[in-house]
Design an enzyme around this catalytic site. Sequence first.
Site, PDB file in Angstrom:
ATOM      1  N   LYS A  23      -4.901   4.639   7.535  1.00  0.00           N
ATOM      2  CA  LYS A  23      -4.893   3.177   7.716  1.00  0.00           C
ATOM      3  C   LYS A  23      -4.643   2.822   9.182  1.00  0.00           C
ATOM      4  CE  LYS A  23      -3.558   2.452   2.941  1.00  0.00           C
ATOM      5  NZ  LYS A  23      -2.468   2.325   1.957  1.00  0.00           N
ATOM      6  N   GLN A  67       3.911   1.087   2.103  1.00  0.00           N
ATOM      7  CA  GLN A  67       3.215   2.125   1.339  1.00  0.00           C
ATOM      8  C   GLN A  67       3.999   2.475   0.066  1.00  0.00           C
ATOM      9  OE1 GLN A  67       0.114   3.509   2.109  1.00  0.00           O
ATOM     10  NE2 GLN A  67       0.308   4.494   0.112  1.00  0.00           N
ATOM     11  N   ASP A  90      -1.844  -6.448   1.262  1.00  0.00           N
ATOM     12  CA  ASP A  90      -2.031  -5.563   0.118  1.00  0.00           C
ATOM     13  C   ASP A  90      -2.349  -6.377  -1.149  1.00  0.00           C
ATOM     14  OD1 ASP A  90      -2.100  -2.853   0.051  1.00  0.00           O
ATOM     15  OD2 ASP A  90       0.065  -2.553   0.009  1.00  0.00           O
TER      16      ASP A  90
END
Length: 266
Positions: A23, A67, A90
């Site tokens: 990412k 994460q 997200d």
Amino acid sequence: MRPGLAVVLVGDDPASAVYVRAKAKASEEAGMYSITVRLPAATTEAELLQHVDQLNADPSIHGILVQMPLPKHISAEVVIRRVRPEKDVDGFHPVNAGKLLNGDTDGFAPCTPAGVQELLVRCGVKTKGAECVIVGRSSIVGKPMAALMMQDRPGANATVTVCHSRTTDLAGHTKRADILIVAAGRPKFVTGPMVKPGAVVIDVGINRVDDARAKRGYILVGDVDFASAREVARLITPVPGGVGPMTIAMLLKNTVRAAQLSAGLA
Ligand code: NDP
């Protein structure tokens, strides 16, 4: 302005470390400002929330991604709710989940399901009126995937069925699917005989399977048995290389939009 993405990694889960690196690399390649906050596994929930608060307040950061999975002593729900919805690239915050379900387009859709939908659109797959069967009902993939595919808009308008571990006659459902999206977290779970001839099969799964012949000692396989399913399907995504890169692309897209929104440009 330069869109800024902060990725927060707690602990040393090897798969998470790979995702976080990918990412950060993608956002740098796209010319974004990118920071990775690496915290030890022993970080407390309060300490992690402090980091989130700092990023929430930082004007150079437009998108924040924590994460998952987090260490067991930290509540993912509490952390997800702490990220400001405008920076929740997200798409996991309840505000964004609610907007997605309502069909409001000013929120952020979770990256993996959004990437699957984009893949379908870019490949010219007809979704309107299609039987779309999703295997898996997680909040990260299955549920938002269903919400996206049932919307009344281009790239959606499908008739959606969501299957899970209590579904009876799973194959009876999957064999009806014009579009079969599998996110069950089980290696090679869906096989050729479970696929309708001519179907479009999207394999979301990423599973590490031990393999002594592989350099790293494992290989990555999807939730679909690619070899048997490709014989039946019209289109099928590989693992790795299918949905994974789309997830990252959608993360960048959400971050750019978050930056535009912060500047009143979108
Ligand atoms: P979860 O484990 O959270 O959810 C799995 C879902 O599959 C659950 O809803 C579960 O049902 C269902 N399921 C499990 N076994 C069966 C079964 N025998 N029959 C029918 N349904 C079943 O996984 P995620 O949604 O987080 O992830 C799914 C997969 O996608 C994983 O392989 C993950 O690694 C991968 N993934 C890939 C991403 C990418 O970027 N490509 C991003 C995110 C995930 P129940 O709810 O009843 O338990």
